[in-house]
Design an enzyme around this catalytic site. Structure first.
Site, mmCIF file in Angstrom:
data_model
loop_
_atom_site.group_PDB
_atom_site.id
_atom_site.type_symbol
_atom_site.label_atom_id
_atom_site.label_comp_id
_atom_site.label_asym_id
_atom_site.label_seq_id
_atom_site.Cartn_x
_atom_site.Cartn_y
_atom_site.Cartn_z
ATOM 1 N N ASP A 29 69.556 61.682 43.856
ATOM 2 C CA ASP A 29 70.539 62.607 43.299
ATOM 3 C C ASP A 29 70.479 62.552 41.775
ATOM 4 O OD1 ASP A 29 71.196 63.432 45.797
ATOM 5 O OD2 ASP A 29 73.253 62.687 45.787
ATOM 6 N N TYR A 41 72.015 67.132 39.904
ATOM 7 C CA TYR A 41 73.061 67.948 40.535
ATOM 8 C C TYR A 41 72.963 69.412 40.112
ATOM 9 C CZ TYR A 41 75.088 63.855 42.655
ATOM 10 O OH TYR A 41 75.274 62.749 43.428
ATOM 11 N N HIS A 60 68.219 56.531 49.361
ATOM 12 C CA HIS A 60 69.403 57.244 48.889
ATOM 13 C C HIS A 60 70.646 56.969 49.747
ATOM 14 C CE1 HIS A 60 71.792 60.019 46.686
ATOM 15 N NE2 HIS A 60 72.046 60.746 47.750
ATOM 16 N N HIS A 86 80.691 60.024 53.534
ATOM 17 C CA HIS A 86 79.311 59.784 54.012
ATOM 18 C C HIS A 86 79.228 58.592 54.973
ATOM 19 C CE1 HIS A 86 77.935 62.764 51.271
ATOM 20 N NE2 HIS A 86 78.133 62.054 50.187
HETATM 21 FE FE LIG Z 1 73.714 62.088 47.798
#
Ligand SMILES: [Fe+2]
Length: 472
Positions: free
Chosen positions: A191, A194, A314, A324
């Site tokens: 990431d 973004y 990740h 998550h």
């Molecule tokens: Fe992510």
């Protein structure tokens, strides 16, 4: 009367919190003062375009081979193809050598990228400062980097660990703090920019701004890349259905040096560490290319040469944030037993925008039928570290599961980064550093013992000299 009732409530709360702390890990009570999680505007100085016609920008380097004697130098020329040549050398022989790179570009919706150059320079000496020059005439720019020490089990080396960085004011704070930390190479946990939070042509524009933002560090020391979900950019509604298109054009990895067939997963050795990069968003099921590659790569790990086995990905395999939660369960089910059998030291992940460190636990005897499905203490297991707190525009993930699971040693929802200071084959000092509104504050400090050399006599001798050790 009211006063005494209040005191009793306070006493009970204190006792409950003490009991919880006694059982498992610690949830930090630190509450971060709110900072805006908005991206810095494009006219901010951190995104400044370098002076000169078609001057190279977005300069970044990464390791270029398996053992650290090569570097891939990447940059963008915005207005024309320009030269892909790199002039380099030591202080005595500045520009004494040259290498020729390649150039590419791509479109994303109606955005056309600048010309993206990648140049491998190899055959470098270990532990040496090199200067390099790119660009033409008055627009030429010069940078430098230091190669790692020769592969050696006792070579000291400091890695920085940054995840989910983005390009907000908090991202800036994280990067500034990291650059003061003495880190020599960044392990990046996926990431990046973004940019996919934007629409249409602004996606490409925000990749460019991010490249200019990180140049202050990434042009001078390697960033070891792994990809996250924000790199996928699967956007068929605007005609973009080739996953990782921007990422793969802009960020090269030395994947072929570790016999990988895909730039999204690979391994490098650096100083005393063997670093394995995995892709959470590529197939990892049994017999998939990534599965087969990892099986072979783990056989190549030689702890007598590189005692520290570090895995980067990740999506965390263990994390107790509600955001998550358990997204890494598929990969955990497939790879955890390998990590335990190979006595991996650390599994670093991002994705969850908070910090968390686990105890050494494993859940490799999971059996969906018997109900035997809980993580148990396991001295052979790695420590799982989530460092997804770089500071992107999505903000923090502050809702932890309560009570704190027994596998969780420490967790806090603040922005920051980590540093791993490898001292020798037996010891590494690890710090998680919270960005505390302008000041770097080391918050979670642990001395780790190497998993392979843990039974070494030397370890026991050294242990006496340290008051705070892992697990306390
Ligand atoms: Fe992510």
């Amino acid at each position: 009367m009211l006063q005494s009732q209040y005191e009793i409530v306070v006493l009970i709360c204190t006792l409950v919190s003490f009991i919880r702390t006694g059982i498992g890990g610690r949830t930090s009570t630190y509450i971060r003062s709110e900072w805006p999680s908005s991206d810095m505007p494009l006219h901010n100085d951190v995104f400044a375009v370098p002076k000169g016609h078609n001057a190279p920008q977005q300069v970044h380097i990464t390791q270029g081979d398996y053992d650290g004697k090569a570097v891939i130098i990447s940059w963008v020329t915005p207005n024309g193809v320009g030269s892909s040549q790199v002039l380099y050398g030591t202080l005595d022989q500045k520009n004494g050598f040259s290498a020729q790179g390649t150039v590419t570009n791509y479109t994303f919706y109606n955005y056309s990228s600048g010309f993206i150059h990648h140049c491998l320079i190899d055959g470098l000496e270990y532990g040496t400062k090199y200067y390099y020059k790119i660009g033409e005439d008055k627009a030429a720019r010069e940078f430098w980097f230091v190669t790692p020490p020769k592969i050696d089990p006792d070579a000291p080396y400091t890695f920085g660990i940054i995840g989910d960085l983005g390009q907000t004011y908090n991202s800036f704070s994280t990067l500034e703090h990291y650059m003061q930390s003495g880190g020599q190479t960044v392990l990046f946990l996926g990431d990046l920019s973004y940019a996919d939070r934007y629409e249409h042509n602004n996606i490409g524009i925000r990749w460019d701004s991010w490249g200019r933002f990180i140049e202050r560090s990434a042009a001078y020391q390697p960033w070891i890349w792994s990809a996250g979900n924000h790199e996928i950019e699967y956007m068929p509604h605007i005609g973009e259905d080739f996953p990782f298109k921007s990422y793969l054009h802009r960020f090269h990895t030395p994947y072929m040096a570790s016999n990988s067939s895909n730039p999204l997963w690979y391994a490098v050795r650096r100083a005393s560490a063997h670093i394995i990069v995995l892709s959470s968003y590529s197939s990892f099921v049994k017999y998939s290319p990534q599965w087969m590659w990892l099986r072979e790569e783990l056989k190549r790990v030689n702890r007598s040469e590189t005692p520290w086995l570090i895995v980067v990905m990740h999506v965390p395999l263990y994390n107790s944030d509600q955001v998550h939660y358990m997204e890494g369960e598929g990969m955990r089910a497939v790879f955890e037993s390998w990590f335990v059998q190979s006595k991996a030291d650390f599994i670093f992940a991002g994705h969850v925008h908070a910090y968390e460190r686990s105890y050494r636990i494993s859940n490799i005897y999971y059996n969906v039928s018997t109900g035997d499905r809980y993580p148990v203490p396991d001295k052979s297991a790695p420590v799982y570290l989530t460092v997804g707190d770089g500071g992107n525009q999505e903000g923090l993930a502050g809702r932890f599961w309560d009570p704190q699971p027994e596998y969780s040693a420490f967790r806090e929802a603040s922005y920051g980064h980590s540093t791993l200071e490898i001292k020798n084959r037996t010891h590494a000092f690890y710090h998680w550093n919270r960005n505390d509104d302008g000041k770097k504050v080391p918050t979670d400090d642990v001395i780790f013992h190497n998993q392979y050399w843990a039974s070494n006599l030397r370890r026991r001798r050294l242990k006496k000299n340290h008051s705070k050790v892992e697990g306390e």
